[in-house]
Scaffold this motif. Structure first.
Motif, mmCIF file in Angstrom:
data_model
loop_
_atom_site.group_PDB
_atom_site.id
_atom_site.type_symbol
_atom_site.label_atom_id
_atom_site.label_comp_id
_atom_site.label_asym_id
_atom_site.label_seq_id
_atom_site.Cartn_x
_atom_site.Cartn_y
_atom_site.Cartn_z
ATOM 1 N N THR A 1 -0.480 5.536 -7.365
ATOM 2 C CA THR A 1 -0.352 4.907 -8.687
ATOM 3 C C THR A 1 -1.687 4.482 -9.273
ATOM 4 O OG1 THR A 1 -0.115 2.661 -7.814
ATOM 5 C CG2 THR A 1 1.912 3.970 -8.054
ATOM 6 N N GLY A 2 -2.699 4.290 -8.423
ATOM 7 C CA GLY A 2 -3.967 3.739 -8.890
ATOM 8 C C GLY A 2 -3.985 2.224 -8.953
ATOM 9 N N VAL A 3 -2.845 1.593 -8.694
ATOM 10 C CA VAL A 3 -2.770 0.125 -8.702
ATOM 11 C C VAL A 3 -3.328 -0.407 -7.377
ATOM 12 C CG1 VAL A 3 -1.217 -1.866 -8.823
ATOM 13 C CG2 VAL A 3 -0.779 0.160 -10.242
ATOM 14 N N LYS A 4 -4.232 -1.383 -7.463
ATOM 15 C CA LYS A 4 -4.862 -1.952 -6.276
ATOM 16 C C LYS A 4 -3.930 -2.947 -5.580
ATOM 17 C CE LYS A 4 -8.837 0.033 -7.267
ATOM 18 N NZ LYS A 4 -9.285 1.209 -6.504
ATOM 19 N N VAL A 5 -4.175 -3.136 -4.290
ATOM 20 C CA VAL A 5 -3.452 -4.147 -3.523
ATOM 21 C C VAL A 5 -4.434 -5.254 -3.156
ATOM 22 C CG1 VAL A 5 -2.173 -4.653 -1.411
ATOM 23 C CG2 VAL A 5 -1.792 -2.492 -2.622
ATOM 24 N N ALA A 6 -4.153 -6.442 -3.653
ATOM 25 C CA ALA A 6 -4.959 -7.625 -3.341
ATOM 26 C C ALA A 6 -4.144 -8.565 -2.467
ATOM 27 C CB ALA A 6 -5.369 -8.350 -4.626
ATOM 28 N N VAL B 1 0.840 -1.204 0.000
ATOM 29 C CA VAL B 1 0.000 0.000 0.000
ATOM 30 C C VAL B 1 0.872 1.251 0.000
ATOM 31 C CG1 VAL B 1 -1.633 1.351 1.377
ATOM 32 C CG2 VAL B 1 -2.011 -1.106 1.052
ATOM 33 N N ARG B 2 1.903 1.264 0.842
ATOM 34 C CA ARG B 2 2.823 2.412 0.880
ATOM 35 C C ARG B 2 3.501 2.619 -0.467
ATOM 36 N NH1 ARG B 2 4.511 -0.047 5.649
ATOM 37 N NH2 ARG B 2 6.449 -0.729 4.641
ATOM 38 N N GLU B 3 4.010 1.544 -1.023
ATOM 39 C CA GLU B 3 4.812 1.651 -2.242
ATOM 40 C C GLU B 3 3.970 1.996 -3.470
ATOM 41 O OE1 GLU B 3 8.378 -1.353 -0.769
ATOM 42 O OE2 GLU B 3 7.064 -1.999 -2.403
ATOM 43 N N LEU B 4 2.679 1.678 -3.430
ATOM 44 C CA LEU B 4 1.825 1.932 -4.588
ATOM 45 C C LEU B 4 0.954 3.175 -4.424
ATOM 46 C CD1 LEU B 4 0.774 -1.737 -5.396
ATOM 47 C CD2 LEU B 4 2.318 -0.270 -6.715
ATOM 48 N N SER B 5 1.152 3.908 -3.344
ATOM 49 C CA SER B 5 0.371 5.117 -3.100
ATOM 50 C C SER B 5 0.442 6.069 -4.294
ATOM 51 C CB SER B 5 0.882 5.825 -1.845
ATOM 52 O OG SER B 5 0.188 7.033 -1.633
#
Length: 259
Positions: free
Chosen positions: A65-70, A59-63
């Motif tokens: 980007t719009g990419v979801k975390v599953a 979640v931190r690293e993709l903040s």
């Protein structure tokens, strides 16, 4: 199969990828390597799918980007007691997960405990606040029987699944076009009979542009050409992204090993 070129198919598929690392030896460094690959020169993947302990990191690293975390729960065996699965789900949501991939207790289901499987899905769904999504993994390669795969699809959809997913990627037989056709048919029936919109995720063993093309063609045939989008269709894969980028760039790269 399609009027699209291989490059066009690759472009279409890239934004549908759940870039996955569910290896038993996955590390924080591996997750960082995964998240660093999500935004490409040709667009972003839909999501990363990683173990629950890495959700907060992803979640931190993709903040931004719009990419979801599953992440996955009751994974991979599908045998955990429901209260523990609900607790696992709550923790993942608290850590910021956008999507929960739940392994339906498929062995119990195959033994006739359909109510147990249904109740677990219902209870997990109850602790996933919108807009977070629930994907239910049926493990079709273990269920095998087409009628049971159809019934499992119906139960998962009725219990609140936002997506139904073929496989964990951890058993001998994972995604197949035969199982996909059964599951997509159940999704179309739910749309037709109950005005219920449910997505589909084939996972495990999808590594080439041709693989992706076959599943997209099947979805187009059953659901219609305008149905597939990141909100309705995902590929669970680790190696597929390299093959798609290779096709788009004309470098002929092949997929890596993995899920």
């Amino acid at each position: 199969m399609s009027d699209l070129s291989q490059k066009d198919i690759a472009k279409r598929a890239l934004g549908l990828v759940d870039l996955t690392n569910l290896n038993d030896d996955c590390t924080e460094a591996d997750v960082s390597a995964l998240t660093s690959r999500t935004v490409t020169d040709h667009g972003s993947v839909a999501a990363v799918c990683i173990w629950p302990k890495f959700v907060a990191q992803a979640v931190r690293e993709l903040s931004g980007t719009g990419v979801k975390v599953a992440t996955v729960v009751n994974f991979p065996a599908g045998g955990t007691e429901t209260t523990a699965v609900v607790a696992e789900t709550k923790k993942a949501i608290e850590d910021g997960a956008d999507e929960i991939d739940l392994v339906m207790p498929y062995r119990g289901f195959m033994e006739g405990r359909k109510g147990f499987a249904e109740e677990q899905i219902i209870r997990v769904k109850e602790v996933i606040p919108a807009p977070a999504k629930l994907k239910v993994i049926l493990e079709t390669g273990e269920i095998k029987d087409p009628l049971l795969i159809h019934l499992a699809s119906e139960i998962a959809i009725g219990a609140g699944a936002d997506f139904i997913k073929t496989s964990t990627g951890k058993v001998p037989v994972n995604a197949t076009l035969e199982a996909a056709e059964i599951m997509l048919t159940a999704i179309e029936e739910a749309r037709r009979d109950h005005q219920k919109d449910v997505g589909f995720k084939p996972a495990g063993g999808i590594r080439t542009v041709d693989d992706a093309a076959a599943y997209l063609a099947l979805a187009d045939k059953i659901m219609g050409h305008n149905w597939v989008s990141a909100s309705t269709f995902r590929f669970g894969a680790s190696g597929l992204l390299d093959a798609l980028i290779g096709e788009i760039e004309g470098s002929g790269a092949t997929a890596g090993e993995g899920y």
